[in-house]
Design a protein around this motif. Structure first.
Motif, short mmCIF file in Angstrom:
data_model
loop_
_atom_site.label_atom_id
_atom_site.label_comp_id
_atom_site.label_asym_id
_atom_site.label_seq_id
_atom_site.Cartn_x
_atom_site.Cartn_y
_atom_site.Cartn_z
N TYR A 1 0.83 -1.21 0.00
CA TYR A 1 0.00 0.00 0.00
C TYR A 1 0.87 1.26 0.00
O TYR A 1 0.59 2.22 -0.72
CB TYR A 1 -0.92 0.00 1.22
CG TYR A 1 -1.68 1.29 1.38
CD1 TYR A 1 -2.67 1.66 0.47
CD2 TYR A 1 -1.40 2.16 2.43
CE1 TYR A 1 -3.36 2.84 0.60
CE2 TYR A 1 -2.09 3.35 2.57
CZ TYR A 1 -3.08 3.68 1.66
OH TYR A 1 -3.75 4.85 1.77
N ASP B 1 -11.58 2.89 -0.46
CA ASP B 1 -10.19 2.41 -0.46
C ASP B 1 -10.08 1.19 0.46
O ASP B 1 -10.52 1.23 1.61
CB ASP B 1 -9.26 3.52 0.04
CG ASP B 1 -7.79 3.20 -0.22
OD1 ASP B 1 -7.32 2.17 0.30
OD2 ASP B 1 -7.13 3.97 -0.93
N TYR C 1 -8.84 1.71 4.14
CA TYR C 1 -9.42 2.84 4.88
C TYR C 1 -9.20 2.73 6.38
O TYR C 1 -9.08 3.75 7.07
CB TYR C 1 -10.92 2.96 4.55
CG TYR C 1 -11.81 1.90 5.14
CD1 TYR C 1 -12.37 2.05 6.42
CD2 TYR C 1 -12.12 0.75 4.42
CE1 TYR C 1 -13.19 1.07 6.95
CE2 TYR C 1 -12.94 -0.22 4.96
CZ TYR C 1 -13.48 -0.06 6.23
OH TYR C 1 -14.30 -1.02 6.75
#
Length: 425
Positions: free
Chosen positions: A23, A297, A300
């Protein structure tokens, strides 16, 4: 229209056994795009920690150099903040490839996006703090042309070029801090003036690009048709840096101040945490926080943790918070608008029904202790009639021989302020 020639870059990082590494690397790519760069290759290395001297291993450095030649890349963007020695050694191994670590990249974005004088000064202080330990002997810093206070011309006996540059930067930081403190004092005065009006304040906080500005603009469109009050919004990391404050006037005459603050990001440079403390002063003084979360997303939950960690580091604590899960329209498995408990909302910032429900939650928190009180205000004290009409929700207003009788919904502070005029029906 001629296309803009974007800088070609390679992004790279060391995993350090972190679950969030993939990420973080995807976010680094988005940061590069936000800085008008195009990513042509990605390089990862699985190590428990970066190599102390060179960040990457020697073999990986050779691979990067070859990738840069093949893809005509001119910049290498790395996921971590590099030490001065890592910068020097990497530069030797990579030849002409320009190095930019995550901190330098974020600082560059902030420098390009800052609009107000205060934001520009805050970014410059952060940049100078970053550069100070990374100055090298013999390096021409061109700091004289950047201004920043007196004392630069009096080079001491035997002072080296490196020492002169270090002293120049320190003087610049001192000078900018002094100017910034003067501006902060003026802003504190403005906030105190606003406090006197007893208008409650709400601050939008959250991860960058979660939809804070879109939410503010949506509420403005719902309750105020003046386009001049709209703030800049764009689907981009750090689209706006300056705090914007707008007054939201509701149909029942309730009103509150809504501020849109700078967004957060994982691994926010410590220099910027210090520099932007004043930018979040609106949030620190707010009666209510709305944490806007990008519900579309997959990461999140990590964004929530980063936001709350950053708020804690800046001393923004013990303030009621609504968790507003935005961009629900981008999820196929979610119904919206949906209120879950007193402080959780699933919504879409471009949906009027969502914004109305958000407004209902805001008013329920801000005006929970509002009371309906009747006042009889003598004609000689007419200023309080004007005050009540401007700042409270009037239920009924009539005139008597001795003054103006007003029944209004008021906050405790106004109830106390006008207690001498209170009467019973």
């Amino acid at each position: 229209m001629q296309e803009m020639n974007l800088t070609k870059v390679i992004v790279g990082g060391v995993s350090q056994q972190q679950d969030s590494f993939d990420y973080d690397m995807a976010e680094l790519t988005e940061l590069a795009k936000a800085n008008n760069m195009t990513v042509v290759a990605t390089v990862n290395q699985n190590l428990d920690k970066p190599i102390a001297a060179t960040y990457f291993g020697i073999g990986k450095i050779d691979e990067i150099r070859q990738l840069a030649e093949e893809n005509e890349a001119t910049v290498l963007v790395l996921n971590d903040e590099l030490t001065p020695s890592q910068i020097r050694n990497l530069e030797k191994g990579l030849g002409k490839l320009i190095l930019m670590d995550r901190t330098r990249l974020i600082l560059a974005i902030f420098a390009n996006r800052a609009k107000s004088k205060e934001a520009k000064m805050q970014v410059q202080i952060a940049r100078l703090r970053y550069e100070l330990p990374r100055l090298r002997a013999g390096e021409q810093a061109n700091l004289m042309q950047q201004g920043g206070g007196p004392g630069f011309a009096n080079r001491g006996s035997g002072e080296t070029k490196l020492e002169l540059n270090q002293r120049t930067i320190k003087n610049q930081i001192t000078h900018l801090n002094h100017e910034l403190k003067t501006m902060e004092t003026a802003q504190q005065t403005m906030r105190k003036q606003r406090d006197k009006t007893t208008i409650p304040t709400v601050a939008l906080v959250g991860y960058t690009n979660a939809g804070k500005s879109t939410t503010l603009n949506g509420l403005l469109r719902l309750f105020d048709e003046q386009e001049t009050k709209q703030v800049f919004e764009k689907d981009m990391l750090f689209a706006t840096l300056d705090t914007s404050v707008r007054e939201i006037n509701l149909p029942d005459k309730k009103k509150f101040l809504l501020s849109d603050t700078v967004g957060f990001i994982n691994k926010l440079p410590t220099q910027l945490i210090k520099a932007f403390r004043s930018t979040l002063a609106e949030a620190a003084q707010a009666d209510l926080l709305i944490q806007v979360i990008d519900f579309s997303d997959p990461h999140y939950e990590e964004m929530i943790k980063v936001t709350e960690k950053t708020l804690n580091e800046m001393g923004v604590t013990d303030i009621p918070m609504i968790y507003a899960y935005n961009k629900a329209d981008l999820r196929k498995d979610t119904r919206y608008p949906l209120q879950n408990g007193e402080h959780n909302l699933v919504y879409a910032a471009n949906d009027p029904a969502s914004l109305k429900l958000l407004t209902k939650m805001i008013t329920a928190t801000l005006f929970a202790d509002m009371q309906q009180v009747t006042f009889l205000i003598p004609f000689a004290a007419g200023k309080w009639v004007d005050y009540l009409n401007e700042n409270t929700s009037i239920v009924e207003q009539t005139y008597t021989e001795t003054g103006t009788k007003i029944k209004a919904n008021v906050l405790p502070i106004d109830h106390e302020r006008l207690s001498q005029f209170e009467i019973t029906d």
